[in-house]
Design a protein around this motif. Structure first.
Motif, mmCIF file in Angstrom:
data_model
loop_
_atom_site.group_PDB
_atom_site.id
_atom_site.type_symbol
_atom_site.label_atom_id
_atom_site.label_comp_id
_atom_site.label_asym_id
_atom_site.label_seq_id
_atom_site.Cartn_x
_atom_site.Cartn_y
_atom_site.Cartn_z
ATOM 1 N N MET A 46 5.499 65.507 46.092
ATOM 2 C CA MET A 46 5.933 66.956 46.115
ATOM 3 C C MET A 46 4.852 67.836 45.970
ATOM 4 O O MET A 46 4.758 68.904 46.611
ATOM 5 C CB MET A 46 7.109 67.261 45.276
ATOM 6 N N ALA A 47 3.904 67.392 45.068
ATOM 7 C CA ALA A 47 2.893 68.443 44.558
ATOM 8 C C ALA A 47 1.772 68.327 45.795
ATOM 9 O O ALA A 47 1.448 69.582 46.434
ATOM 10 C CB ALA A 47 2.056 67.951 43.466
ATOM 11 N N LYS A 48 1.501 67.087 46.486
ATOM 12 C CA LYS A 48 0.707 67.239 47.643
ATOM 13 C C LYS A 48 1.094 68.201 48.613
ATOM 14 O O LYS A 48 0.277 69.011 49.454
ATOM 15 C CB LYS A 48 0.568 65.762 48.096
ATOM 16 N N MET A 49 2.604 67.806 49.149
ATOM 17 C CA MET A 49 3.307 68.648 50.085
ATOM 18 C C MET A 49 3.132 70.163 49.753
ATOM 19 O O MET A 49 2.646 71.030 50.824
ATOM 20 C CB MET A 49 4.609 68.173 50.255
ATOM 21 N N GLN A 54 0.610 75.358 51.010
ATOM 22 C CA GLN A 54 -0.172 76.751 50.740
ATOM 23 C C GLN A 54 -1.220 76.642 51.195
ATOM 24 O O GLN A 54 -1.847 77.966 51.605
ATOM 25 C CB GLN A 54 -0.224 76.577 49.130
ATOM 26 N N ASP A 55 -2.134 75.668 51.623
ATOM 27 C CA ASP A 55 -3.436 75.617 52.305
ATOM 28 C C ASP A 55 -3.024 76.097 53.633
ATOM 29 O O ASP A 55 -4.105 76.985 54.068
ATOM 30 C CB ASP A 55 -4.338 74.234 52.176
ATOM 31 N N ILE A 56 -2.390 75.822 54.359
ATOM 32 C CA ILE A 56 -2.198 76.191 55.833
ATOM 33 C C ILE A 56 -1.751 77.540 55.958
ATOM 34 O O ILE A 56 -2.154 78.263 56.706
ATOM 35 C CB ILE A 56 -0.897 75.206 56.382
ATOM 36 N N LYS A 57 -0.875 78.132 54.804
ATOM 37 C CA LYS A 57 -0.804 79.579 54.737
ATOM 38 C C LYS A 57 -1.768 80.407 54.571
ATOM 39 O O LYS A 57 -1.941 81.494 54.948
ATOM 40 C CB LYS A 57 0.690 79.842 53.750
#
Length: 1005
Positions: A46-49, A54-57
């Motif tokens: 869940m943390a990785k997802m 957030q990186d993509i955003k």
């Protein structure tokens, strides 16, 4: 017969379908029914997802800018770039046919089309001239970069990419052509992949690259062109800093307005031309200063806006354009038909229509021919027409009497002086926009008495009457607007006239009029009549006051919520919302004004089709006009028309084959301009001194000082050494950015003065040959000097003879063979050369041959001059005489104090050995020689056996080491596997412990 599959009207499935149609979501119901299915299964996953999302955003975030795009934006400039014979004109014709269903012959100049309900496109073909590439890169919104797949990337492609990177980086799309030349699919796929990755390296990862597989009847395939056009129609563009801060026009039409009589008497006189095009960038003021790249700087004589020749369709809810709305406007290519000007209408007729004037006219051309033969316009004829009741009576002319009377009265009133301004003087007008009262904490209001004074001082003069401000007083709305200005109006409770009269009557009671004898009663009798009415009025007033209090509380609550209840909003969202609000305010400011009024306040806005009249243009611009070369009008700022010193940071391009030399002329592309100047390269030392460089560094930045046009700081530029002709090598010599706009940087040049000693007295020395006069020596008294061998010294005082000699002291005794030098610094002035590149003034076919100032090397090469080298600079064999040093002499007292190993040893020189000490030679007998030979043979055999045994032993040892190394490797592998198993078990135990801790943790309610 009933259908085989009946639709269900009840049940859980039907309920879900109904909810879906109504726009609802079943996710909440599913979460309630099966909460464990939606629970977190792995906290790590869940943390990785979450981190990935957030990186993509965050990668999509950019600095938000105020959207200054007008409601009706100008056409998008699409520049088609590529080497010769790659298919640029063919692609433009195919795209025009895709959007407008029309065929275009020769592509000359800008071609504007309507591509959709809210977008227009302007296509411009870029030839192989470096000047054209530089100019179009500054105004392009989208670049279609054509690449010949059968050949690969060419030098022009990389040059244009570097030009775009310097001047703002517009959107770039690659298009691969000539793919039908590949007969092998495997080679085609490999070529596509290699070109795509190379294109991504130069532009950015994921840049769009289209493939045009082949041609059918000299045109690209319609489906591929349609996909490309669809992608262009929906593309979004980010505003570029230079374009959004400067107005500019891509000219699509030119007219010569010079007096024909003046042209007849003086064909070489300066011309007055009018240039037409869509205004882009920011607002343009009349009478401003502009620059035409390739021509020079000019003052705008007049600017007017004209009806849009290629307007957008009306705002209707439809999916596609009809045939009438698929417009095409290209005056330089001979497309457009009727052209409307400020004072004329131009109609383009084919040549066959002109030749048929003698013959009978066809019905299709009668109207056009009648328009051509007309000597006056229809408006002029209507204005000159008159009405007569009878033939013998003078015609009547009494229309617009009300308008004429109003104009005459207005002229009379304007002639009268403004008494208020004569008495109080002029005051700056206040803003017409409504001012919102500022509140502090919802309790206090901020007053602005200065603003009120300013407004009162500029009120309309009461001694004059402006007919434009007249009102219709028969309307009830006009009467209601001034009702409260009189005594009978609704005032405050303590200021209302009726309330004050009641108070007076309560105070004085009844009274008798002595003149008439009439007795007036008090309020006691009248109160009963008006009690009902007063109660109703009080109830209404209380309701109004209550509503005001509730509205005030609601505003305070909204303000508090906006400040403290952020929710999920971030700083980026707040910044975007702020920019959006500012854009809405900008659009709403002059939304209800007509174009004539808006132009007077804000200037000509982007998106307008304007006509610029420019005078004093060189005649070569009109005589040598070529529509294949773009004409750009760039607006200049308040200080950008001046010339001064510029400080820049410059770096030689890594692909340019030669280094740049100081004082060699260089052609710069800076802002809208292309000009030639002489730069001085320098680098800043650790002590802040700017040291002059003879050449640019190989792989690092350096400073440069030039004399050129004032340009804002942070503006990028590029440099080329020549724009004439075609060159096989890379033409961009350097790139950089503007740092400063003044002469604060003083470039210093290192100057080394050399002298020779002619008298030596221990550590004092007399030096000559460094200076010429006593005055020069006096300026350098106390300066540090140094010899080539490293001995340091200082200049003390000048000597009388020989002239320029001086006395200096050193830290050690000098030799007559030493050379004394002085390191000094000399300020260098920047050469004041500014030579604009006037390529558009050259004859047709020679516009790519502008020469300008040549370098010293080019002059010597053209004139056949060979530079004679200095004799000291030539390589020659070094002949040094052998030096003889005196023997080391150590005093006897010092020898006694030295240890034994450091004392000089008394040794005689080795000479010849005496005869009695020489060893006599031995001559062997035959038997002795046989014995010696046998012993030599036996020793040779023994040595061979021993060597062979040693080699065998060495081989065995080597095999042993290899076997041992294999055993060590196997041992290490076993240990590694054991550690892996151990770590795996330990990790499983840690994970199990972590899961148990998560399950046992208390959950938030």
């Amino acid at each position: 017969m009933e259908p085989l599959h009946q639709q269900k009207h009840s049940g859980p499935k039907a309920e879900r379908k109904k909810l879906k149609k109504q726009g609802g979501s079943t996710e909440e119901d599913e979460r309630k029914r099966n909460p464990r299915a939606f629970a977190v299964q792995s906290a790590v996953r869940m943390a990785k997802m979450f981190h990935r999302s957030q990186d993509i955003k965050t990668k999509k975030h950019h600095i938000p800018l105020v959207d200054r795009t007008p409601v009706e934006p100008p056409p998008v400039v699409i520049v088609v770039v590529g080497p010769p014979k790659v298919g640029k004109s063919t692609l433009i014709r195919c795209l025009i046919k895709n959007f407008t269903r029309q065929k275009l012959g020769d592509v000359c100049g800008p071609v504007t089309i309507v591509s959709g309900k809210k977008r227009r496109l302007t296509f411009m073909e870029c030839n192989n001239d470096i000047n054209t590439m530089i100019d179009l890169a500054k105004v392009a919104d989208l670049v279609l970069m054509l690449i010949d797949a059968s050949f690969g990337f060419e030098m022009e492609t990389f040059e244009f990419l570097n030009i775009c990177q310097v001047h703002g980086s517009p959107r770039i799309m690659g298009v691969l052509t000539h793919l039908d030349s590949f007969k092998n699919n495997k080679a085609l796929r490999k070529t596509k992949k290699n070109l795509k990755h190379r294109f991504w390296t130069e532009v950015y990862q994921g840049a769009k690259l289209f493939y045009l597989s082949g041609m059918v009847y000299d045109e690209y395939q319609s489906q591929e062109v349609k996909n490309l056009g669809r992608f262009i129609s929906v593309m979004k563009f980010r505003p570029l800093v230079w374009q959004t801060s400067h107005p500019y026009v891509l000219v699509d039409r030119m007219e010569d307005l010079t007096d024909p009589e003046r042209l007849r008497t003086d064909p070489k006189c300066d011309r007055t031309v009018s240039l037409y095009g869509y205004l882009r960038g920011t607002y343009l003021k009349n009478k401003g200063q502009v620059h035409v790249p390739g021509v020079g700087d000019f003052q705008v004589a007049d600017v007017n806006f004209l009806p849009d020749p290629c307007p957008l369709p009306d705002a209707q809810k439809k999916r596609a354009l009809n045939e009438k709305e698929r417009l095409l406007y290209a005056p330089m290519a001979g497309v457009g038909g009727v052209v409307y000007d400020k004072d004329a209408v131009y109609i383009d007729l084919p040549a066959n229509h002109v030749n048929q004037q003698v013959c009978a006219l066809q019905p299709t051309t009668e109207l056009v021919q009648s328009l051509i033969d007309a000597h006056s316009t229809l408006d002029a004829k209507m204005a000159a027409s008159k009405v007569s009741l009878f033939k013998t009576v003078q015609p009547l002319w009494k229309d617009n009497l009300h308008k004429k009377a109003s104009e005459a009265f207005q002229r009379q009133q304007e002639a009268a002086p403004n008494l208020r301004k004569l008495v109080y003087g002029s005051v700056v007008e206040a803003d017409d926009s409504e001012e919102v009262e500022e509140e502090l904490g919802g309790l206090f209001r901020v007053s602005h008495p200065q603003k009120k004074k300013r407004v009162i001082a500029n009120y309309v003069d009461c001694s004059r009457f402006n007919p434009d401000t007249s009102h219709n007083w028969d309307l009830e709305e006009m009467l209601s607007s001034i009702r409260d200005c009189f005594v009978t109006g609704k005032w405050e409770e303590d200021q209302d006239a009726a309330a004050l009269l009641k108070e007076d009557e309560k105070l004085f009671g009844e009274f008798e009029d002595l003149e008439t004898g009439e007795v007036h009663q008090g309020l006691a009798e009248e109160d009963a009549v008006h009690d009902a009415e007063d109660s109703l009025v009080k109830v209404d007033l209380e309701e109004v006051q209550k509503k005001k209090r509730l509205e005030k509380k609601r505003r305070l609550k909204e303000r508090f919520d906006a400040e403290y209840d952020d929710g999920d909003a971030t700083y980026f969202d707040d910044l975007k919302e702020e920019m959006q609000k500012q854009a809405e305010v900008n659009r709403a400011e002059f939304k209800d004004e007509d174009d004539e009024t808006r132009v007077q306040y804000e200037g000509f806005r982007p998106g307008m089709y304007i006509r610029l009249e420019i005078s004093s243009v060189p005649c070569e611009f009109v005589i040598n006009f070529d529509p294949h070369y773009p004409i750009i009008i760039g607006g200049l700022g308040s200080s950008e028309g001046n010339i001064g010193y510029l400080q820049m940071r410059l770096k030689k391009h890594r692909w340019y084959e030669r280094i740049l030399k100081t004082r060699d002329p260089l052609i710069l592309s800076l802002g809208w301009r292309r000009f030639q100047t002489i730069p001085l390269y320098h680098i800043e030392d650790h002590n802040g001194r700017h040291r002059l460089l003879k050449y640019t560094p190989q792989h690092m930045h350096c400073g440069a000082s030039i004399w050129g046009p004032i340009t804002p700081q942070g503006t990028g530029f590029l440099a080329v050494q020549s724009v004439a002709g075609m060159k096989a090598n890379f033409r961009i010599a350097a790139t950089g950015v503007i740092l400063d706009l003044d002469k604060s940087v003083i470039v210093m040049k290192k100057l080394k003065l050399i002298g020779y000693p002619y008298k030596i007295f221990k550590n004092t020395c007399f030096v000559k040959g460094m200076f010429n006069t006593v005055l020069e020596v006096a300026k350098f008294e106390g300066a540090s000097v140094r010899t080539v061998s490293g001995v340091r010294g200082q200049i003390k005082k000048a000597l009388s003879a020989p002239p320029g000699s001086y006395r200096a002291t050193f830290e050690d005794r000098l030799l007559m063979s030493d050379i004394v030098f002085l390191r000094s610094w000399y300020p260098v002035s920047v050469p004041q050369l500014y030579n604009p590149v006037t390529s558009l003034l050259l004859p047709v076919g020679q516009k790519d041959s502008w020469g300008g100032m040549r370098t010293l090397g080019q002059l010597k090469h053209d004139l056949g001059i060979r530079s004679k080298p200095s004799m000291d600079s030539l390589y020659k064999p070094v002949t040094r005489a052998q030096r003889h040093f005196n023997p080391l002499h150590i005093p006897k007292e010092l020898q006694k104090a030295l240890p034994f190993k450091s004392k000089p040893k008394q040794q005689q020189c080795k000479g010849k050995t005496p005869r009695d000490l020489q060893r006599p030679s031995v001559i062997r007998e035959p038997y002795e020689r046989k014995v010696a030979a046998l012993l030599h043979a036996l020793s040779t055999v023994h040595n061979h056996k021993r060597k062979k045994a040693h080699m065998v032993q060495h081989g065995k040892h080597k095999e042993f080491l290899q076997q041992k190394e294999k055993q060590e490797e196997a041992k290490m592998r076993r240990q590694k596997e054991a550690r892996k198993k151990l770590y795996r078990v330990m990790g499983q135990m840690e994970q199990k412990k972590h899961r148990s801790s998560l399950k046992g943790a208390p959950q938030d309610v």
